[in-house]
Motif scaffolding. Sequence first.
Motif, PDB file in Angstrom:
ATOM      1  N   ASN A  39       1.085  -1.326  -0.071  1.00  0.00           N
ATOM      2  CA  ASN A  39       0.249   0.298  -0.250  1.00  0.00           C
ATOM      3  C   ASN A  39       0.727   0.863  -0.116  1.00  0.00           C
ATOM      4  N   VAL A  40       1.870   1.296   0.720  1.00  0.00           N
ATOM      5  CA  VAL A  40       2.554   2.204   1.062  1.00  0.00           C
ATOM      6  C   VAL A  40       3.728   2.725  -0.673  1.00  0.00           C
ATOM      7  N   SER A  41       3.513   1.633  -0.974  1.00  0.00           N
ATOM      8  CA  SER A  41       4.523   1.829  -2.371  1.00  0.00           C
ATOM      9  C   SER A  41       3.426   1.969  -2.952  1.00  0.00           C
ATOM     10  N   ASP A 258     -14.039   2.896   4.248  1.00  0.00           N
ATOM     11  CA  ASP A 258     -13.600   1.865   4.987  1.00  0.00           C
ATOM     12  C   ASP A 258     -12.313   2.499   5.903  1.00  0.00           C
ATOM     13  N   THR A 259     -11.936   1.899   6.902  1.00  0.00           N
ATOM     14  CA  THR A 259     -10.638   2.660   7.356  1.00  0.00           C
ATOM     15  C   THR A 259      -9.635   1.685   7.200  1.00  0.00           C
ATOM     16  N   VAL A 260      -9.725   1.033   6.274  1.00  0.00           N
ATOM     17  CA  VAL A 260      -7.704  -0.299   6.151  1.00  0.00           C
ATOM     18  C   VAL A 260      -7.239   0.503   4.883  1.00  0.00           C
ATOM     19  N   GLY A 261      -5.838   0.893   5.776  1.00  0.00           N
ATOM     20  CA  GLY A 261      -5.084   1.566   4.400  1.00  0.00           C
ATOM     21  C   GLY A 261      -4.569   2.855   4.874  1.00  0.00           C
ATOM     22  N   ASP A 264      -1.016   3.016   6.628  1.00  0.00           N
ATOM     23  CA  ASP A 264      -0.542   3.303   5.193  1.00  0.00           C
ATOM     24  C   ASP A 264      -0.560   4.785   4.369  1.00  0.00           C
ATOM     25  N   GLY A 265      -1.470   5.025   4.463  1.00  0.00           N
ATOM     26  CA  GLY A 265      -1.520   6.418   3.611  1.00  0.00           C
ATOM     27  C   GLY A 265      -0.537   7.665   4.763  1.00  0.00           C
ATOM     28  N   PHE A 266      -1.064   7.609   5.765  1.00  0.00           N
ATOM     29  CA  PHE A 266      -0.087   8.215   6.383  1.00  0.00           C
ATOM     30  C   PHE A 266       1.269   8.200   6.539  1.00  0.00           C
ATOM     31  N   ALA A 267       1.587   7.055   6.587  1.00  0.00           N
ATOM     32  CA  ALA A 267       3.420   6.552   6.512  1.00  0.00           C
ATOM     33  C   ALA A 267       3.516   7.106   4.745  1.00  0.00           C
ATOM     34  N   VAL A 268       2.562   7.185   4.278  1.00  0.00           N
ATOM     35  CA  VAL A 268       2.912   7.725   2.360  1.00  0.00           C
ATOM     36  C   VAL A 268       2.904   9.573   2.626  1.00  0.00           C
ATOM     37  N   GLY A 269       2.158  10.045   3.114  1.00  0.00           N
ATOM     38  CA  GLY A 269       1.920  11.262   3.371  1.00  0.00           C
ATOM     39  C   GLY A 269       3.907  12.203   3.992  1.00  0.00           C
ATOM     40  N   VAL A 270       3.855  10.996   5.122  1.00  0.00           N
ATOM     41  CA  VAL A 270       5.341  11.483   6.043  1.00  0.00           C
ATOM     42  C   VAL A 270       6.038  11.084   4.721  1.00  0.00           C
ATOM     43  N   ILE A 271       6.527   9.788   4.554  1.00  0.00           N
ATOM     44  CA  ILE A 271       7.958   9.707   3.533  1.00  0.00           C
ATOM     45  C   ILE A 271       7.556  10.429   2.130  1.00  0.00           C
ATOM     46  N   THR A 272       6.934  11.151   1.597  1.00  0.00           N
ATOM     47  CA  THR A 272       6.980  11.883   0.670  1.00  0.00           C
ATOM     48  C   THR A 272       6.978  13.150   1.316  1.00  0.00           C
ATOM     49  N   GLY A 273       6.768  13.443   2.247  1.00  0.00           N
ATOM     50  CA  GLY A 273       7.099  14.801   2.299  1.00  0.00           C
ATOM     51  C   GLY A 273       8.293  15.081   2.740  1.00  0.00           C
ATOM     52  N   LEU A 274       8.650  14.068   3.259  1.00  0.00           N
ATOM     53  CA  LEU A 274      10.453  14.493   3.638  1.00  0.00           C
ATOM     54  C   LEU A 274      10.135  13.644   2.601  1.00  0.00           C
ATOM     55  N   LEU A 275      10.772  13.246   1.271  1.00  0.00           N
ATOM     56  CA  LEU A 275      11.457  12.523  -0.240  1.00  0.00           C
ATOM     57  C   LEU A 275      11.470  14.056  -0.433  1.00  0.00           C
ATOM     58  N   GLU A 276      10.406  15.157  -0.646  1.00  0.00           N
ATOM     59  CA  GLU A 276      10.390  16.618  -1.065  1.00  0.00           C
ATOM     60  C   GLU A 276      10.933  17.450  -0.458  1.00  0.00           C
ATOM     61  N   GLY A 277      11.792  17.126   1.425  1.00  0.00           N
ATOM     62  CA  GLY A 277      11.945  18.336   1.216  1.00  0.00           C
ATOM     63  C   GLY A 277      10.908  19.488   2.923  1.00  0.00           C
ATOM     64  N   ALA A 294      -7.665   8.195   1.844  1.00  0.00           N
ATOM     65  CA  ALA A 294      -7.685   6.506   2.055  1.00  0.00           C
ATOM     66  C   ALA A 294      -9.263   6.247   2.924  1.00  0.00           C
ATOM     67  N   VAL A 295      -9.905   6.477   4.065  1.00  0.00           N
ATOM     68  CA  VAL A 295     -10.923   6.098   4.527  1.00  0.00           C
ATOM     69  C   VAL A 295     -12.457   6.508   3.910  1.00  0.00           C
ATOM     70  N   GLN A 296     -12.573   6.977   2.532  1.00  0.00           N
ATOM     71  CA  GLN A 296     -13.389   7.724   1.692  1.00  0.00           C
ATOM     72  C   GLN A 296     -13.700   6.845   0.320  1.00  0.00           C
ATOM     73  N   ALA A 297     -12.606   5.498   0.544  1.00  0.00           N
ATOM     74  CA  ALA A 297     -12.272   4.591  -0.766  1.00  0.00           C
ATOM     75  C   ALA A 297     -12.134   3.474   0.068  1.00  0.00           C
ATOM     76  N   PRO A 298     -12.805   2.496  -1.338  1.00  0.00           N
ATOM     77  CA  PRO A 298     -12.994   0.510  -1.247  1.00  0.00           C
ATOM     78  C   PRO A 298     -11.780   0.208  -0.936  1.00  0.00           C
ATOM     79  N   GLY A 299     -11.087   0.586  -1.417  1.00  0.00           N
ATOM     80  CA  GLY A 299      -9.765  -0.453  -1.595  1.00  0.00           C
ATOM     81  C   GLY A 299      -9.266  -0.308  -0.899  1.00  0.00           C
ATOM     82  N   ASP A 300      -8.114  -1.287  -0.168  1.00  0.00           N
ATOM     83  CA  ASP A 300      -6.475  -0.815   0.983  1.00  0.00           C
ATOM     84  C   ASP A 300      -5.773   0.373   0.505  1.00  0.00           C
TER      85      ASP A 300
END
Length: 316
Positions: A39-41, A258-261, A264-277, A294-300
Amino acid sequence: MSEFLTIGEPIGLFASQDADQSLVEATHFQKYLAGAEVNVSVGVSRLGHSTEYVTRLGEDPIGAFVSQQLSLNHIGTDYVDTTADYWTAMQFKQRVTKGDPGIFYYRKNSAAAHFDKASLDNIDFDGIKMVHLSGIFPGISEQALVAFKHLIELVHQHSTIRTTFDPNLRPQLWSSQAKMVSTINALAAEANIILPGVNEGEILMGSRDPEKIADFYLGNSHYTDTVIVKVGSKGAYVKVKGGQGSMVAGYHVDKVIDTVGAGDGFAVGVITGLLEGLSNKQAALRGNAIGSLAVQAPGDNDGYPTQAELRTYQAK
């Protein structure tokens, strides 16, 4: 050459399409790619960052589906191998209109659980800026735990690489809660940035207080310099070693699908934010935004945005 790398177990997810029916009663399902680290990937790649995913797949239809989905999401597969001896993990998820969905796994003895740590010695770390680690993969088997620790050893040899660690507690994977707690906390201490939730903090160190959770991890490791605690709809609490902590507000969501994911979406935000400075606080704000999408969509990982979609959402 990729900016980002993670290791994990991908899962073929069959999500029921009939709301509030048990998995026994449900007859209509849709297939998705799932698994916390994948999911993070997906999210990191969708935001335009080059990504490599490390795993082992079975030579079966689910493994072929996972491989196909990785390619469609522009996720590097240089370190994905296959085996005919074990199957790719699967999961069934109940669709609900309130609360967390019911989930049933088929992952014991999977291909990823038999990951060979020697495969990690082939990784080219040149150009990698961030490595994401999750507490799920080391819980699927002792062999996976050994491989996970070996990856950490390899990453520590490259001082320019930053690591994030999400506890991602899955008690059903562990022989006891005591082993889960001791192992997860030991692995967390190897990371630069730790991303626990308040529920996880209560289990791992006995408190739901974000500041106490942050202080616990900042005080237990010479590697850890930043802790960002997920506080649900309230947002996130950010604290760096030697500094003062502060809250970063969350995003209001009218309807949760759907709360699943979300984590992981939070991690995506932190990681990409830091990659972008971005600063830690700005990265946490981005994490809050993607978690709320993420919680507003059905898939993970279906709700993870592109850069344009993220800018539009954060500008509202």
